[in-house]
Design an enzyme around this catalytic site. Structure first.
Site, mmCIF file in Angstrom:
data_model
loop_
_atom_site.group_PDB
_atom_site.id
_atom_site.type_symbol
_atom_site.label_atom_id
_atom_site.label_comp_id
_atom_site.label_asym_id
_atom_site.label_seq_id
_atom_site.Cartn_x
_atom_site.Cartn_y
_atom_site.Cartn_z
ATOM 1 C CB ALA A 64 -0.882 -0.019 1.235
ATOM 2 N N GLY A 107 0.532 -5.014 1.073
ATOM 3 C CA GLY A 107 -0.749 -5.079 0.357
ATOM 4 C C GLY A 107 -0.611 -5.679 -1.032
ATOM 5 C CD GLU A 110 -2.155 -7.679 3.367
ATOM 6 O OE1 GLU A 110 -2.094 -6.492 2.978
ATOM 7 O OE2 GLU A 110 -2.433 -7.994 4.541
ATOM 8 C CD GLU A 130 2.218 -5.544 5.594
ATOM 9 O OE1 GLU A 130 3.096 -6.423 5.725
ATOM 10 O OE2 GLU A 130 1.337 -5.604 4.718
#
Ligand code: DAK
Length: 254
Positions: A64, A107, A110, A130
């Site tokens: 992200a 992300g 993911e 993260e």
């Protein structure tokens, strides 16, 4: 909607989504998620599309967009909006393949985890870093990764925030295969799958998804209903008749 942060095309029966923020290593910002959401809606609505490939020209996605998240408070973080789109993608009734080149982090990984299959390039680098940012994976990483590779290996990756290479990802069962050109290999695989009966593919995907939602007894009952329901389809008759008549089947999705 005009796509800018992703590139969307349809090749034969395969929808191809390419993330398109190369300068930020395809970091996922709210615009990418909005466009991805719209692409998923279009794919579900189009019966001509049988399979989906998600990839990139260089890096899959380095996570992200960190710069967009720095000053967020908890409410804003929750509203960032990944989860509904990722869930829609996971629940698409058509098979999805992630073609992973370069970085698939946070992300980005993911996103690959909500796809049904993953093909990595030899240069792929995968991880959930993260923890190094003072957070945890929040778009399914702590839930989908352990279900795919086991809790112990997931903890190994999540606690350290390490990045692993393609051979290790293959060894962990995080990717299905390594291919020199993962996008090309994914397109070939998509073409093969696109020739199968769409309603059977949908049923197979839904039955396998049940394993994450229920115990084996309820799952077996679900499978029995899904399996027997397919006998109401033209494709079941075509599939079995073509076998008896020693010819290739042509499936129409009915
Ligand atoms: N965000 C923003 N920009 C990024 C980025 C990222 N994740 N990754 C790379 N970039 C940008 C860099 O800032 C740089 O931009 P400029 O400085 O040139 O403007 C450009 O891409 C090139 O990156 P580098 O210069 O860093 O390239 P290197 O080859 O040196 O390093 C790297 C590549 C991938 C190792 C490094 O860029 C890196 O460590 N990137 C960050 C990886 C990371 O920590 N990813 C996890 C992010 S956290 C949610 C749930 C979950 C999430 C979000 C929402 N909700 C439920 C709402 C997910 C969170 C995450 O993914």
């Amino acid at each position: 909607m005009k796509f800018e942060s992703i590139l969307f095309s349809v090749v034969e029966k395969t929808a191809v989504i390419k993330l398109n923020r190369p300068k930020a290593l395809n970091a996922l910002n709210s615009e990418v998620i909005k466009e991805l959401d719209e692409a998923v809606r279009m794919i579900e609505a189009d019966p001509q599309i049988r399979v989906v490939v998600i990839g990139s020209d260089k890096h899959f996605a380095a996570g992200a967009d960190i710069k967009e998240m720095i000053e967020m408070n908890p409410e804003q973080a929750r509203a960032f909006g990944f989860t509904p789109t990722f869930n829609k993608l996971e629940n698409l009734t058509k098979p999805t393949i992630a073609a992973i080149s370069g970085y698939a982090l946070g992300g980005g990984l993911e996103l690959a985890l909500v796809c049904d299959l993953r093909i990595a390039g030899p240069d792929a680098k995968l991880g959930l870093p993260e923890i190094n940012l003072g957070i945890i994976p929040g778009a399914g990483g702590t839930q989908r990764l352990p279900r795919l590779i086991g809790a112990s290996r997931a903890k190994e990756l999540v606690f350290q925030g390490v990045i692993i290479d393609a051979p290790k990802a293959l060894q962990f069962g995080l990717v299905n295969e390594i291919a020199e050109n993962p996008l090309e290999a994914s397109m070939k695989l998509a073409e093969k799958i696109a020739g199968k009966a769409p309603l059977a593919l949908k049923a197979a995907k839904q039955c396998i998804a049940m394993t994450a939602k229920t115990d084996i007894r309820a799952g077996l009952e679900y499978e029995e209903v899904a399996w027997s329901s397919l006998y109401a389809t033209k494709d079941q008759k075509e599939g079995m008749r073509s076998f008896a008549e020693k010819r290739k089947p042509t499936f129409i999705g009915e």
